[in-house]
Write a protein that holds these residues in place. Structure first.
Motif, PDB file in Angstrom:
ATOM      1  N   ALA A 103     -17.093  18.970   2.395  1.00  0.00           N
ATOM      2  CA  ALA A 103     -17.600  20.337   2.266  1.00  0.00           C
ATOM      3  C   ALA A 103     -19.117  20.303   2.278  1.00  0.00           C
ATOM      4  CB  ALA A 103     -17.093  20.981   0.978  1.00  0.00           C
ATOM      5  N   THR A 104     -19.708  21.148   3.134  1.00  0.00           N
ATOM      6  CA  THR A 104     -21.163  21.210   3.262  1.00  0.00           C
ATOM      7  C   THR A 104     -21.619  22.656   3.095  1.00  0.00           C
ATOM      8  OG1 THR A 104     -21.118  19.363   4.837  1.00  0.00           O
ATOM      9  CG2 THR A 104     -23.131  20.678   4.740  1.00  0.00           C
ATOM     10  N   THR A 105     -22.653  22.845   2.275  1.00  0.00           N
ATOM     11  CA  THR A 105     -23.216  24.170   2.087  1.00  0.00           C
ATOM     12  C   THR A 105     -24.716  24.060   1.867  1.00  0.00           C
ATOM     13  OG1 THR A 105     -23.154  26.204   0.756  1.00  0.00           O
ATOM     14  CG2 THR A 105     -22.663  24.135  -0.389  1.00  0.00           C
ATOM     15  N   ASP A 106     -25.463  24.829   2.610  1.00  0.00           N
ATOM     16  CA  ASP A 106     -26.923  24.859   2.471  1.00  0.00           C
ATOM     17  C   ASP A 106     -27.514  23.450   2.537  1.00  0.00           C
ATOM     18  OD1 ASP A 106     -29.385  26.096   2.181  1.00  0.00           O
ATOM     19  OD2 ASP A 106     -29.333  26.016  -0.003  1.00  0.00           O
ATOM     20  N   GLY A 107     -26.997  22.624   3.431  1.00  0.00           N
ATOM     21  CA  GLY A 107     -27.521  21.281   3.627  1.00  0.00           C
ATOM     22  C   GLY A 107     -27.049  20.262   2.606  1.00  0.00           C
ATOM     23  N   ARG A 108     -26.235  20.683   1.631  1.00  0.00           N
ATOM     24  CA  ARG A 108     -25.718  19.770   0.609  1.00  0.00           C
ATOM     25  C   ARG A 108     -24.260  19.447   0.916  1.00  0.00           C
ATOM     26  NH1 ARG A 108     -26.887  23.787  -4.175  1.00  0.00           N
ATOM     27  NH2 ARG A 108     -26.276  25.164  -2.463  1.00  0.00           N
ATOM     28  N   THR A 109     -23.889  18.185   0.755  1.00  0.00           N
ATOM     29  CA  THR A 109     -22.530  17.747   1.046  1.00  0.00           C
ATOM     30  C   THR A 109     -21.894  17.164  -0.207  1.00  0.00           C
ATOM     31  OG1 THR A 109     -23.092  17.257   3.349  1.00  0.00           O
ATOM     32  CG2 THR A 109     -21.087  16.246   2.482  1.00  0.00           C
ATOM     33  N   LEU A 110     -20.701  17.668  -0.549  1.00  0.00           N
ATOM     34  CA  LEU A 110     -19.975  17.140  -1.703  1.00  0.00           C
ATOM     35  C   LEU A 110     -19.344  15.798  -1.345  1.00  0.00           C
ATOM     36  CD1 LEU A 110     -20.196  20.210  -2.517  1.00  0.00           C
ATOM     37  CD2 LEU A 110     -17.994  19.882  -3.680  1.00  0.00           C
ATOM     38  N   VAL A 142      -0.942  26.685   8.164  1.00  0.00           N
ATOM     39  CA  VAL A 142      -0.997  25.260   8.486  1.00  0.00           C
ATOM     40  C   VAL A 142      -1.526  25.155   9.908  1.00  0.00           C
ATOM     41  CG1 VAL A 142       0.300  23.122   8.731  1.00  0.00           C
ATOM     42  CG2 VAL A 142       0.951  24.758   6.974  1.00  0.00           C
ATOM     43  N   VAL A 143      -2.634  24.449  10.093  1.00  0.00           N
ATOM     44  CA  VAL A 143      -3.294  24.470  11.391  1.00  0.00           C
ATOM     45  C   VAL A 143      -3.907  23.107  11.707  1.00  0.00           C
ATOM     46  CG1 VAL A 143      -5.456  25.312  10.370  1.00  0.00           C
ATOM     47  CG2 VAL A 143      -4.992  25.740  12.796  1.00  0.00           C
ATOM     48  N   ASP A 144      -3.837  22.739  12.965  1.00  0.00           N
ATOM     49  CA  ASP A 144      -4.536  21.544  13.460  1.00  0.00           C
ATOM     50  C   ASP A 144      -5.937  21.990  13.862  1.00  0.00           C
ATOM     51  OD1 ASP A 144      -5.407  19.226  14.576  1.00  0.00           O
ATOM     52  OD2 ASP A 144      -3.998  19.188  16.243  1.00  0.00           O
ATOM     53  N   ALA A 145      -6.888  21.810  12.962  1.00  0.00           N
ATOM     54  CA  ALA A 145      -8.230  22.341  13.178  1.00  0.00           C
ATOM     55  C   ALA A 145      -9.277  21.291  12.855  1.00  0.00           C
ATOM     56  CB  ALA A 145      -8.459  23.578  12.319  1.00  0.00           C
ATOM     57  N   ASP A 146     -10.440  21.456  13.469  1.00  0.00           N
ATOM     58  CA  ASP A 146     -11.553  20.548  13.204  1.00  0.00           C
ATOM     59  C   ASP A 146     -12.467  21.069  12.103  1.00  0.00           C
ATOM     60  OD1 ASP A 146     -10.855  18.696  15.230  1.00  0.00           O
ATOM     61  OD2 ASP A 146     -11.785  19.974  16.747  1.00  0.00           O
ATOM     62  N   GLU A 147     -12.503  22.415  11.930  1.00  0.00           N
ATOM     63  CA  GLU A 147     -13.492  22.971  11.003  1.00  0.00           C
ATOM     64  C   GLU A 147     -13.020  24.309  10.455  1.00  0.00           C
ATOM     65  OE1 GLU A 147     -17.984  22.877  11.822  1.00  0.00           O
ATOM     66  OE2 GLU A 147     -17.420  24.950  12.294  1.00  0.00           O
ATOM     67  N   VAL A 148     -13.199  24.476   9.145  1.00  0.00           N
ATOM     68  CA  VAL A 148     -12.949  25.757   8.483  1.00  0.00           C
ATOM     69  C   VAL A 148     -14.259  26.208   7.844  1.00  0.00           C
ATOM     70  CG1 VAL A 148     -11.658  26.966   6.683  1.00  0.00           C
ATOM     71  CG2 VAL A 148     -10.534  25.158   8.020  1.00  0.00           C
ATOM     72  N   VAL A 149     -14.654  27.442   8.135  1.00  0.00           N
ATOM     73  CA  VAL A 149     -15.876  28.004   7.565  1.00  0.00           C
ATOM     74  C   VAL A 149     -15.488  29.156   6.641  1.00  0.00           C
ATOM     75  CG1 VAL A 149     -18.057  29.188   8.015  1.00  0.00           C
ATOM     76  CG2 VAL A 149     -17.293  27.347   9.537  1.00  0.00           C
ATOM     77  N   VAL A 150     -15.957  29.083   5.402  1.00  0.00           N
ATOM     78  CA  VAL A 150     -15.697  30.136   4.411  1.00  0.00           C
ATOM     79  C   VAL A 150     -17.023  30.802   4.068  1.00  0.00           C
ATOM     80  CG1 VAL A 150     -14.772  30.691   2.134  1.00  0.00           C
ATOM     81  CG2 VAL A 150     -13.758  28.823   3.472  1.00  0.00           C
ATOM     82  N   ARG A 151     -17.096  32.121   4.293  1.00  0.00           N
ATOM     83  CA  ARG A 151     -18.286  32.887   3.933  1.00  0.00           C
ATOM     84  C   ARG A 151     -17.968  33.714   2.693  1.00  0.00           C
ATOM     85  NH1 ARG A 151     -18.252  33.092   9.620  1.00  0.00           N
ATOM     86  NH2 ARG A 151     -20.012  31.958  10.512  1.00  0.00           N
ATOM     87  N   VAL A 152     -18.869  33.676   1.728  1.00  0.00           N
ATOM     88  CA  VAL A 152     -18.659  34.332   0.444  1.00  0.00           C
ATOM     89  C   VAL A 152     -19.758  35.362   0.221  1.00  0.00           C
ATOM     90  CG1 VAL A 152     -18.358  33.991  -2.036  1.00  0.00           C
ATOM     91  CG2 VAL A 152     -17.684  32.185  -0.452  1.00  0.00           C
ATOM     92  N   ILE A 201     -16.078  23.264   5.964  1.00  0.00           N
ATOM     93  CA  ILE A 201     -15.137  22.224   5.522  1.00  0.00           C
ATOM     94  C   ILE A 201     -14.543  21.561   6.759  1.00  0.00           C
ATOM     95  CG2 ILE A 201     -13.044  21.752   4.187  1.00  0.00           C
ATOM     96  CD1 ILE A 201     -13.676  24.499   2.747  1.00  0.00           C
ATOM     97  N   ASP A 202     -14.713  20.252   6.841  1.00  0.00           N
ATOM     98  CA  ASP A 202     -14.132  19.503   7.953  1.00  0.00           C
ATOM     99  C   ASP A 202     -13.646  18.151   7.445  1.00  0.00           C
ATOM    100  OD1 ASP A 202     -16.491  18.155   7.544  1.00  0.00           O
ATOM    101  OD2 ASP A 202     -17.316  18.510   9.541  1.00  0.00           O
ATOM    102  N   LEU A 203     -13.137  17.324   8.336  1.00  0.00           N
ATOM    103  CA  LEU A 203     -12.650  16.012   7.940  1.00  0.00           C
ATOM    104  C   LEU A 203     -13.820  15.073   7.699  1.00  0.00           C
ATOM    105  CD1 LEU A 203      -9.599  15.449  10.323  1.00  0.00           C
ATOM    106  CD2 LEU A 203      -9.571  16.138   7.921  1.00  0.00           C
TER     107      LEU A 203
END
Length: 272
Positions: free
Chosen positions: A125-132, A212-222, A248-250
C-alpha cells in the motif's frame, strides 16, 4: 546453517516446543536464533524478529497471527508454521511433528540449497509517497467506524471505476487473507491457488457485492472524513488526511512458506 524461531508470546506450550526444536537443531550443529521474548522465557540470548531475514529458515510456533508477525521480520527468508491455534490456514505442521519436520527441511536446505516452499502473494500500500510494509492478508483503508463515521470512498480497479459511495472502509485481501478479516466483513473465501484479489466494501451504503478480480492495482480515494487510516494485516498503521489516495498492488517479494503443503479444505472444517 542458521534457523530462526519465533514463538507465540506468553504461551508456555509454544516456548517449550521452541526449546525442543532448538536443542535438536543445536545437536545437529545448526545455529538457532530465538526471538527476544521466547529467549527471555527460556533464559537464553535473544534476537530481534526484524533480524530473522538473516536466517536460512524461520520457524513460527503459534497461530496465524504469530506467523504474520514472523513473516514481517523474515522478509524473503522461508517461514515454516507450526500450528498451535484453532484453525491454522498458514500453519501446516502439527506440534507433535514439529521437531521431525524442521529437521527434514534443514536437511533439504543442506542438500538442495532450499526447503520445500510455496509462494503466497503480499500486498503493498502506497499513499503520498509512503509505502507500508508488505501485508500477507489484507490492506484496509477506513475512516472512523461506527455511527456517524466512515468516509466517502471511490474504488478503481486497473483504472476502471468499481465503487463510489459512503462506507466504513474498503478491504483488499489476498486469497490467503480471504479467510481472515475479509471473511468477517462478508467477503468470499478464495482458494489459495487462485490468482486474484478480493475487494470488499465495509458497511457500505451501496449494494455493490464483494469482488474477486485478477487485477494489478486497486486505487482507493477517500474524502469527506476528518481522518482515515491505512492498516496492513492489523499490525501496521498509517494515518492519512482526506482527500487522500491509496494505491494497493502486489509487493515485489511474495512470502515463501516452507514445509508440508497446507490442507485448505481440512482447515475450512474448523471455521465457525
Amino acid at each position: 546453517m542458521r534457523v530462526g524461531i519465533v514463538a507465540r508470546r506468553g504461551n508456555e506450550r509454544a516456548a517449550s516446543l521452541a526449546s525442543d526444536v532448538r536443542e535438536r537443531l543445536r545437536k545437529d550443529g545448526v545455529e538457532v536464533r530465538l526471538d527476544e521474548a521466547t529467549a527471555d522465557a527460556l533464559g537464553h540470548a535473544g534476537h530481534p524478529v526484524d533480524r530473522m531475514s538473516e536466517c536460512d529458515l524461520v520457524v513460527s510456533i503459534g497461530g496465524d497471527g504469530t506467523l504474520l508477525f514472523a513473516a514481517r521480520g523474515a522478509d524473503e527468508a522461508p517461514v515454516m508454521g507450526v500450528n498451535l491455534g484453532e484453525v491454522g490456514f498458514l500453519n501446516a505442521t502439527p506440534p507433535e511433528e514439529a521437531v521431525a519436520t524442521v529437521e527434514r527441511e534443514v536437511e533439504r536446505i543442506e542438500t538442495d540449497g532450499q526447503p520445500r516452499t510455496r509462494t503466497v502473494p503480499r500486498l503493498r500500500a502506497t499513499t503520498d509517497g509512503r509505502t507500508l510494509p508488505p501485508a500477507l492478508n489484507e490492506v484496509v483503508v477506513q475512516g472512523r467506524r461506527g455511527p456517524g463515521g466512515g468516509a466517502d470512498v471511490a474504488v478503481e480497479i486497473d483504472g476502471a471505476s468499481y465503487l463510489e459511495g459512503h462506507a466504513d472502509g474498503v478491504l483488499v485481501a489476498t486469497p490467503t487473507g480471504s479467510t481472515a478479516y475479509n471473511l468477517s466483513e462478508g467477503g468470499p473465501l478464495v482458494h489459495p491457488d487462485v490468482d486474484a484479489l478480493v475487494v470488499t466494501a465495509m458497511c457500505g451504503t451501496e449494494t455493490m457485492p464483494p469482488l474477486v478480480v485478477d487485477a494489478d492495482e486497486v486505487v482507493v480515494r477517500v474524502t469527506n472524513a476528518p481522518e482515515a487510516v491505512v492498516v496492513g494485516d492489523g499490525r501496521t498503521r498509517e494515518t492519512i488526511t482526506p482527500p487522500a489516495e491509496v494505491t494497493i498492488d502486489l509487493a515485489p517479494e511474495p512470502l515463501r512458506i516452507a514445509g508440508p503443503p497446507l490442507e485448505f479444505f481440512s482447515a475450512l472444517d474448523k471455521l465457525d
